[in-house]
Write an enzyme that holds these catalytic residues in place. Structure first.
Site, PDB file in Angstrom:
ATOM      1  N   HIS A 290     -19.430  44.841 -46.085  1.00  0.00           N
ATOM      2  CA  HIS A 290     -18.444  45.422 -46.784  1.00  0.00           C
ATOM      3  C   HIS A 290     -17.869  46.660 -46.451  1.00  0.00           C
ATOM      4  CE1 HIS A 290     -20.625  43.114 -50.367  1.00  0.00           C
ATOM      5  NE2 HIS A 290     -20.119  42.231 -49.559  1.00  0.00           N
TER       6      HIS A 290
ATOM      7  N   TRP B 145     -26.767  33.714 -48.459  1.00  0.00           N
ATOM      8  CA  TRP B 145     -28.236  33.767 -49.074  1.00  0.00           C
ATOM      9  C   TRP B 145     -27.984  33.774 -50.507  1.00  0.00           C
ATOM     10  CZ3 TRP B 145     -29.849  37.817 -51.725  1.00  0.00           C
ATOM     11  CH2 TRP B 145     -29.210  39.206 -51.476  1.00  0.00           C
TER      12      TRP B 145
ATOM     13  N   ASP C  14     -25.375  42.735 -46.301  1.00  0.00           N
ATOM     14  CA  ASP C  14     -24.185  42.498 -46.775  1.00  0.00           C
ATOM     15  C   ASP C  14     -23.202  43.948 -47.052  1.00  0.00           C
ATOM     16  OD1 ASP C  14     -24.901  39.996 -47.643  1.00  0.00           O
ATOM     17  OD2 ASP C  14     -25.123  40.246 -49.751  1.00  0.00           O
ATOM     18  N   GLU C  15     -24.083  44.907 -47.345  1.00  0.00           N
ATOM     19  CA  GLU C  15     -23.212  46.122 -47.696  1.00  0.00           C
ATOM     20  C   GLU C  15     -22.633  46.810 -45.991  1.00  0.00           C
ATOM     21  OE1 GLU C  15     -23.453  46.781 -50.277  1.00  0.00           O
ATOM     22  OE2 GLU C  15     -25.471  46.879 -51.293  1.00  0.00           O
TER      23      GLU C  15
ATOM     24  N   GLU D  57     -20.517  51.912 -49.359  1.00  0.00           N
ATOM     25  CA  GLU D  57     -21.286  50.794 -48.757  1.00  0.00           C
ATOM     26  C   GLU D  57     -21.937  51.210 -47.547  1.00  0.00           C
ATOM     27  OE1 GLU D  57     -21.254  48.204 -50.122  1.00  0.00           O
ATOM     28  OE2 GLU D  57     -19.375  47.619 -51.175  1.00  0.00           O
TER      29      GLU D  57
ATOM     30  N   THR E  89     -25.229  52.526 -49.171  1.00  0.00           N
ATOM     31  CA  THR E  89     -26.124  51.575 -49.624  1.00  0.00           C
ATOM     32  C   THR E  89     -26.740  50.699 -48.418  1.00  0.00           C
ATOM     33  OG1 THR E  89     -24.226  50.218 -49.797  1.00  0.00           O
ATOM     34  CG2 THR E  89     -25.454  51.423 -51.896  1.00  0.00           C
TER      35      THR E  89
ATOM     36  N   HIS F 201     -27.118  41.054 -55.476  1.00  0.00           N
ATOM     37  CA  HIS F 201     -28.196  42.375 -55.119  1.00  0.00           C
ATOM     38  C   HIS F 201     -28.944  42.750 -56.257  1.00  0.00           C
ATOM     39  CE1 HIS F 201     -25.225  43.486 -51.754  1.00  0.00           C
ATOM     40  NE2 HIS F 201     -25.816  42.304 -51.582  1.00  0.00           N
TER      41      HIS F 201
ATOM     42  N   GLU G  81     -27.224  48.719 -58.413  1.00  0.00           N
ATOM     43  CA  GLU G  81     -26.530  47.504 -58.303  1.00  0.00           C
ATOM     44  C   GLU G  81     -26.190  46.771 -59.475  1.00  0.00           C
ATOM     45  OE1 GLU G  81     -25.723  45.998 -55.392  1.00  0.00           O
ATOM     46  OE2 GLU G  81     -26.715  47.208 -53.841  1.00  0.00           O
TER      47      GLU G  81
ATOM     48  N   GLU H  83     -21.807  41.057 -54.453  1.00  0.00           N
ATOM     49  CA  GLU H  83     -22.744  42.121 -54.790  1.00  0.00           C
ATOM     50  C   GLU H  83     -23.636  41.877 -56.086  1.00  0.00           C
ATOM     51  OE1 GLU H  83     -23.108  45.268 -53.895  1.00  0.00           O
ATOM     52  OE2 GLU H  83     -21.687  45.303 -52.274  1.00  0.00           O
TER      53      GLU H  83
HETATM   54 FE   LIG Z   1     -22.010  47.403 -51.751  1.00  0.00          FE
HETATM   55 FE   LIG Z   2     -25.022  46.331 -53.522  1.00  0.00          FE
END
Ligand SMILES: [Fe+2]
Ligand SMILES: [Fe+2]
Length: 329
Positions: free
Chosen positions: A200, A33, A196-197, A164, A167, A114, A76, A111
């Site tokens: 990771h 995305w 996403d976090e 990660e 977050t 974000h 971020e 990242e």
């Molecule tokens: Fe992150």
């Molecule tokens: Fe992030």
């Protein structure tokens, strides 16, 4: 062989698998995305209607949630600090363009979206003082940080495994609250970031798990050291214009605890999860000092939980320059 050389050898061994890790845990730019997928399309006919809707929905959001959202955005946006920090880690060689530096670049690329999406949302919402936010971000990048890992890959991967997930939790909760307060778009955005976090987190915890196989005692000692120091959030280094480092974070963290976005119990929970995934209790092939480190880390969550129950969070809202008072309560 010296401790440093063994670390380098371990890093080189894992590096051979880095393409596989990237395929499993990261997503290429065309498939992932992008901020535009959620934000009003400035080329589209409905742009102003969509902006209007964002501004209407934003009126429902409470003060503490704004503070947390801004703090998360600034965290971020300080991405240059994290990338330069990681590029300096032992075994990550950007000049030699090794696999690890490729990982860091691709992680950074993900990242970067974000801060981008959150910043644009805040700007369009019309509810925050963008100039103060921008000043804070610039200060944070100027100040840099020290997360207590030095350039040790083992300590850094403990940090990123932890951070990660932290977050992931906070973005997810902000998203849930936003949705509850009538802001579906913000809810969706935060949820996507949280996803996403999580990927990771899964990658970094895998790196640590693999290191534990090759170099268990040293990895254990690095984990213990990070937990004794406590994981410092990047936002710990946030300061408002003209203010010293420290005060803003405390107030920001209190806001996050008050609305249940990220609490001491979450910190403890993350530690329990890491202990379980890394099967710390089953590590036996360790030096005597590493065994002591293992026992310390295993007992830590319960010890912290006992203390956490005794700490009260201030009930009063603290005002930030980022979020002005006008009609916010
Ligand atoms: Fe992150
Ligand atoms: Fe992030």
């Amino acid at each position: 062989m010296s401790i440093k050389n063994i670390r380098l050898e371990v890093m080189q061994t894992i590096e051979k698998e880095i393409d596989g890790y990237m395929e499993k845990y990261l997503i290429p730019p065309e498939k992932i995305w992008q901020p535009t997928d959620f934000l009003p399309d400035a080329q589209g006919e409905n742009f102003f209607d969509e902006v209007h809707q964002i501004r209407e929905e934003a009126k429902e959001i409470g003060y503490d949630l704004w503070v947390v959202l801004v703090g998360d955005t600034i965290t971020e946006e300080a991405l240059p600090t994290y990338e330069s920090w990681l590029m300096d880690v032992e075994g990550i060689d950007q000049h030699g363009k090794n696999g690890w530096s490729k990982w860091v670049r691709h992680w950074t690329g993900e990242e970067n979206r974000h801060g981008d999406v959150l910043n644009k949302y805040l700007y369009l919402s019309g509810r925050v003082n963008m100039r103060e936010i921008e000043i804070t971000t610039q200060h944070m990048i100027n100040d840099g940080f020290d997360i207590g890992t030095a350039n040790d890959p083992y300590r850094n991967f403990v940090y990123t495994s932890f951070q990660e997930l932290a977050t992931n939790i906070s973005h997810k909760r902000v998203g849930q609250l936003a949705k509850k307060q009538g802001n579906g778009l913000l809810g969706k955005m935060c949820n996507m970031i949280a996803g996403d976090e999580m990927r990771h987190h899964l990658a970094y915890r895998e790196f640590v798990k693999t290191i534990l196989k090759y170099d268990p005692s040293e990895m254990m000692l690095a984990f213990e050291d990070m937990m004794r120091k406590k994981i410092v959030m990047p936002a710990q280094f946030v300061r408002e214009s003209g203010e010293a480092i420290g005060t803003a974070f405390e107030n920001f963290s209190n806001a996050a605890q008050r609305i249940g976005v990220y609490t001491t119990h979450d910190y403890i929970d993350i530690l329990r999860k890491l202990n379980a995934y890394w099967e710390i209790d089953k590590l036996n092939d360790l030096t005597d000092t590493a065994k002591k480190a293992r026992d310390y880390v295993m007992k830590l969550p319960d010890r912290m939980a006992r203390i956490a129950d005794r700490v009260a969070i201030p009930e009063d809202i603290t005002r930030f320059k980022w979020v002005e008072a006008n009609g916010m309560l």
